[in-house]
Motif scaffolding. Structure first.
Motif, PDB file in Angstrom:
ATOM      1  N   LYS A 118      40.647  37.175  10.300  1.00  0.00           N
ATOM      2  CA  LYS A 118      40.212  35.772  10.329  1.00  0.00           C
ATOM      3  C   LYS A 118      41.348  34.847   9.899  1.00  0.00           C
ATOM      4  O   LYS A 118      41.493  33.744  10.445  1.00  0.00           O
ATOM      5  CB  LYS A 118      38.998  35.575   9.422  1.00  0.00           C
ATOM      6  CG  LYS A 118      37.713  36.108  10.011  1.00  0.00           C
ATOM      7  CD  LYS A 118      36.490  35.646   9.241  1.00  0.00           C
ATOM      8  CE  LYS A 118      36.384  36.305   7.900  1.00  0.00           C
ATOM      9  NZ  LYS A 118      35.106  35.967   7.209  1.00  0.00           N
ATOM     10  N   THR A 119      42.159  35.296   8.969  1.00  0.00           N
ATOM     11  CA  THR A 119      43.306  34.486   8.539  1.00  0.00           C
ATOM     12  C   THR A 119      44.279  34.277   9.683  1.00  0.00           C
ATOM     13  O   THR A 119      44.805  33.181   9.888  1.00  0.00           O
ATOM     14  CB  THR A 119      44.028  35.176   7.362  1.00  0.00           C
ATOM     15  OG1 THR A 119      43.129  35.294   6.257  1.00  0.00           O
ATOM     16  CG2 THR A 119      45.247  34.382   6.932  1.00  0.00           C
ATOM     17  N   GLU A 120      44.522  35.341  10.450  1.00  0.00           N
ATOM     18  CA  GLU A 120      45.415  35.198  11.598  1.00  0.00           C
ATOM     19  C   GLU A 120      44.817  34.278  12.649  1.00  0.00           C
ATOM     20  O   GLU A 120      45.523  33.478  13.274  1.00  0.00           O
ATOM     21  CB  GLU A 120      45.719  36.568  12.208  1.00  0.00           C
ATOM     22  CG  GLU A 120      46.660  37.411  11.375  1.00  0.00           C
ATOM     23  CD  GLU A 120      47.475  38.373  12.233  1.00  0.00           C
ATOM     24  OE1 GLU A 120      47.713  38.052  13.414  1.00  0.00           O
ATOM     25  OE2 GLU A 120      47.846  39.421  11.714  1.00  0.00           O
ATOM     26  N   LEU A 121      43.512  34.398  12.859  1.00  0.00           N
ATOM     27  CA  LEU A 121      42.866  33.541  13.842  1.00  0.00           C
ATOM     28  C   LEU A 121      42.979  32.070  13.468  1.00  0.00           C
ATOM     29  O   LEU A 121      43.010  31.191  14.339  1.00  0.00           O
ATOM     30  CB  LEU A 121      41.386  33.913  13.980  1.00  0.00           C
ATOM     31  CG  LEU A 121      41.064  35.227  14.690  1.00  0.00           C
ATOM     32  CD1 LEU A 121      39.557  35.477  14.651  1.00  0.00           C
ATOM     33  CD2 LEU A 121      41.543  35.208  16.131  1.00  0.00           C
ATOM     34  N   SER A 122      43.046  31.786  12.176  1.00  0.00           N
ATOM     35  CA  SER A 122      43.093  30.394  11.714  1.00  0.00           C
ATOM     36  C   SER A 122      44.467  29.758  11.853  1.00  0.00           C
ATOM     37  O   SER A 122      44.607  28.549  11.687  1.00  0.00           O
ATOM     38  CB  SER A 122      42.647  30.331  10.248  1.00  0.00           C
ATOM     39  OG  SER A 122      43.590  30.976   9.418  1.00  0.00           O
ATOM     40  N   LYS A 123      45.466  30.569  12.126  1.00  0.00           N
ATOM     41  CA  LYS A 123      46.824  30.034  12.272  1.00  0.00           C
ATOM     42  C   LYS A 123      46.997  29.489  13.683  1.00  0.00           C
ATOM     43  O   LYS A 123      47.209  30.236  14.631  1.00  0.00           O
ATOM     44  CB  LYS A 123      47.862  31.114  11.989  1.00  0.00           C
ATOM     45  CG  LYS A 123      47.816  31.627  10.539  1.00  0.00           C
ATOM     46  CD  LYS A 123      48.820  32.750  10.342  1.00  0.00           C
ATOM     47  CE  LYS A 123      48.748  33.296   8.921  1.00  0.00           C
ATOM     48  NZ  LYS A 123      49.702  34.423   8.728  1.00  0.00           N
ATOM     49  N   ALA A 124      46.962  28.191  13.813  1.00  0.00           N
ATOM     50  CA  ALA A 124      46.997  27.572  15.135  1.00  0.00           C
ATOM     51  C   ALA A 124      48.336  27.753  15.834  1.00  0.00           C
ATOM     52  O   ALA A 124      48.410  27.749  17.063  1.00  0.00           O
ATOM     53  CB  ALA A 124      46.691  26.074  15.016  1.00  0.00           C
ATOM     54  N   ASP A 125      49.403  27.932  15.056  1.00  0.00           N
ATOM     55  CA  ASP A 125      50.727  28.025  15.676  1.00  0.00           C
ATOM     56  C   ASP A 125      51.143  29.456  15.972  1.00  0.00           C
ATOM     57  O   ASP A 125      52.250  29.705  16.417  1.00  0.00           O
ATOM     58  CB  ASP A 125      51.771  27.373  14.777  1.00  0.00           C
ATOM     59  CG  ASP A 125      51.804  28.020  13.399  1.00  0.00           C
ATOM     60  OD1 ASP A 125      50.787  28.633  13.027  1.00  0.00           O
ATOM     61  OD2 ASP A 125      52.838  27.904  12.713  1.00  0.00           O
ATOM     62  N   GLU A 126      50.265  30.410  15.706  1.00  0.00           N
ATOM     63  CA  GLU A 126      50.601  31.809  15.971  1.00  0.00           C
ATOM     64  C   GLU A 126      49.468  32.482  16.723  1.00  0.00           C
ATOM     65  O   GLU A 126      48.304  32.139  16.569  1.00  0.00           O
ATOM     66  CB  GLU A 126      50.852  32.558  14.659  1.00  0.00           C
ATOM     67  CG  GLU A 126      52.076  32.069  13.905  1.00  0.00           C
ATOM     68  CD  GLU A 126      52.343  32.901  12.682  1.00  0.00           C
ATOM     69  OE1 GLU A 126      51.861  34.051  12.651  1.00  0.00           O
ATOM     70  OE2 GLU A 126      53.022  32.410  11.758  1.00  0.00           O
ATOM     71  N   THR A 127      49.820  33.439  17.543  1.00  0.00           N
ATOM     72  CA  THR A 127      48.827  34.221  18.274  1.00  0.00           C
ATOM     73  C   THR A 127      48.632  35.562  17.581  1.00  0.00           C
ATOM     74  O   THR A 127      49.599  36.279  17.340  1.00  0.00           O
ATOM     75  CB  THR A 127      49.285  34.475  19.723  1.00  0.00           C
ATOM     76  OG1 THR A 127      49.490  33.223  20.370  1.00  0.00           O
ATOM     77  CG2 THR A 127      48.221  35.282  20.478  1.00  0.00           C
ATOM     78  N   PRO A 128      47.414  35.904  17.222  1.00  0.00           N
ATOM     79  CA  PRO A 128      47.184  37.200  16.551  1.00  0.00           C
ATOM     80  C   PRO A 128      47.666  38.366  17.404  1.00  0.00           C
ATOM     81  O   PRO A 128      47.529  38.348  18.627  1.00  0.00           O
ATOM     82  CB  PRO A 128      45.652  37.244  16.389  1.00  0.00           C
ATOM     83  CG  PRO A 128      45.233  35.816  16.468  1.00  0.00           C
ATOM     84  CD  PRO A 128      46.181  35.149  17.404  1.00  0.00           C
ATOM     85  N   VAL A 129      48.255  39.314  16.748  1.00  0.00           N
ATOM     86  CA  VAL A 129      48.707  40.512  17.456  1.00  0.00           C
ATOM     87  C   VAL A 129      47.549  41.497  17.442  1.00  0.00           C
ATOM     88  O   VAL A 129      47.386  42.280  16.512  1.00  0.00           O
ATOM     89  CB  VAL A 129      49.957  41.115  16.797  1.00  0.00           C
ATOM     90  CG1 VAL A 129      50.437  42.336  17.582  1.00  0.00           C
ATOM     91  CG2 VAL A 129      51.057  40.060  16.697  1.00  0.00           C
ATOM     92  N   GLY A 130      46.736  41.457  18.476  1.00  0.00           N
ATOM     93  CA  GLY A 130      45.513  42.249  18.508  1.00  0.00           C
ATOM     94  C   GLY A 130      45.739  43.738  18.384  1.00  0.00           C
ATOM     95  O   GLY A 130      44.942  44.450  17.777  1.00  0.00           O
ATOM     96  N   ALA A 131      46.860  44.226  18.961  1.00  0.00           N
ATOM     97  CA  ALA A 131      47.118  45.665  18.946  1.00  0.00           C
ATOM     98  C   ALA A 131      47.228  46.201  17.523  1.00  0.00           C
ATOM     99  O   ALA A 131      46.923  47.361  17.260  1.00  0.00           O
ATOM    100  CB  ALA A 131      48.388  45.988  19.724  1.00  0.00           C
ATOM    101  N   TRP A 132      47.669  45.355  16.589  1.00  0.00           N
ATOM    102  CA  TRP A 132      47.807  45.802  15.207  1.00  0.00           C
ATOM    103  C   TRP A 132      46.455  46.128  14.593  1.00  0.00           C
ATOM    104  O   TRP A 132      46.382  46.826  13.591  1.00  0.00           O
ATOM    105  CB  TRP A 132      48.494  44.716  14.377  1.00  0.00           C
ATOM    106  CG  TRP A 132      49.927  44.497  14.754  1.00  0.00           C
ATOM    107  CD1 TRP A 132      50.661  45.234  15.651  1.00  0.00           C
ATOM    108  CD2 TRP A 132      50.795  43.482  14.263  1.00  0.00           C
ATOM    109  NE1 TRP A 132      51.929  44.733  15.744  1.00  0.00           N
ATOM    110  CE2 TRP A 132      52.052  43.654  14.901  1.00  0.00           C
ATOM    111  CE3 TRP A 132      50.652  42.439  13.354  1.00  0.00           C
ATOM    112  CZ2 TRP A 132      53.142  42.818  14.640  1.00  0.00           C
ATOM    113  CZ3 TRP A 132      51.730  41.613  13.099  1.00  0.00           C
ATOM    114  CH2 TRP A 132      52.965  41.799  13.725  1.00  0.00           C
TER     115      TRP A 132
END
Length: 283
Positions: A118-132
């Motif tokens: 959820k923290t990664e999802l909240s970062k508007a300037d970054e795309t979550p690395v789903g594979a991780w």
């Protein structure tokens, strides 16, 4: 409690090496009068319970003894099977309970990643690395030998928890049906066997890798050959003893698992005449 994202493996270990040709001629015995049952579980969970998010995939194929005339021995065998597959934290549970609890624990541990996700999802300037966050674990066990009051089986695991590659492990177990307990190396070999057996193992590994000098193994991914010793991870059958060395144990990841089959005729001087496996090489 041990981590649930441990080394694991789903595909059944290829045990063909155990049946390699040998000059020893044996008379095949009938199987031990032990019955087996199995439990198969497949679970998929997506982070935040959203099918669009990364997921974990858990598969368990667990075989365990469920019938034997001596109930005390049967209970001991079942405990050994549960402990070797799921870990010591589960050994007091029945096979059914162990599978259920392990599944629950694995999924709970995976759900612990949701806050980070959820923290990664909240970062508007970054795309979550789903594979991780895409984890999987596949495990199974396979009975390879069940004769002469001996049961041999392999617990195989494969998993991925992010990173460059997954991990694999093949853990062998040899049980004495007369006691319901594991058979250790020290019960099979004479005193001070380690150095001589180590040299035989190293020579076989060199031969399997087509090198004439054992030191050349260190040029193709093996660690120090002087540190290769019997590791207790072995199986037995009518033809000999097979050792397995898992990833990173004696060599780099790229080398993979190293399997070494030792015919009885070659290691006979190192074997105890009155060991639990002596019926196999005294036929």
């Amino acid at each position: 409690m041990k981590t649930y994202f441990r080394k694991c493996f789903g595909a059944i270990f290829l045990l063909g090496i155990l049946f390699s040709s040998c000059n020893i001629k044996t008379q095949k015995s009938s199987e031990n009068p032990v019955g087996f049952d199995s439990i198969h579980v497949e679970k998929v969970y997506h982070l935040l319970d959203n099918p669009d998010n990364p997921n974990c995939d858990l598969e368990i194929k667990f075989v365990f003894p469920n019938k034997y005339e001596n109930k005390e021995i049967l209970n001991s065998l079942r405990k050994q099977f549960v402990s070797s597959y799921f870990g010591e934290d589960y050994e007091q549970l029945s096979p059914e309970e162990a599978v259920q609890k392990y599944t629950e624990d694995y999924l709970t541990a995976y759900k612990d990643l949701e806050e980070d996700y959820k923290t990664e999802l909240s970062k508007a300037d970054e795309t979550p690395v789903g594979a991780w966050y895409s984890y999987y674990e596949m495990s199974s066990n396979h009975i390879s030998f069940n004769q002469d009051n001996i049961i041999c089986y392999t617990v195989s695991f494969e998993n991925y928890t992010g990173g460059a590659h997954g991990a694999h492990a093949y853990n062998h177990h040899v049980l004495n049906l007369k006691t319901g307990q594991p058979i250790a190396e020290e019960e099979i070999f004479i005193d001070d066997y380690q150095d001589k057996l180590a040299q035989i193992l190293v020579n076989h590994i060199a031969e399997q890798n087509n090198v004439s000098d054992v030191k050349e193994l260190e040029n193709i991914g093996f660690f120090s050959v002087d540190e290769i010793f019997p590791n207790g991870n072995f199986l037995v059958d009518e033809t000999g003893i097979t050792y397995s060395f898992n990833e990173y144990e004696i060599a780099a990841y790229v080398v993979g698992v190293t399997n070494v089959h030792l015919p009885y005729e070659e290691i006979r001087p190192l074997l105890k005449e009155d060991s639990p496996i002596s019926p196999l090489f005294n036929k």
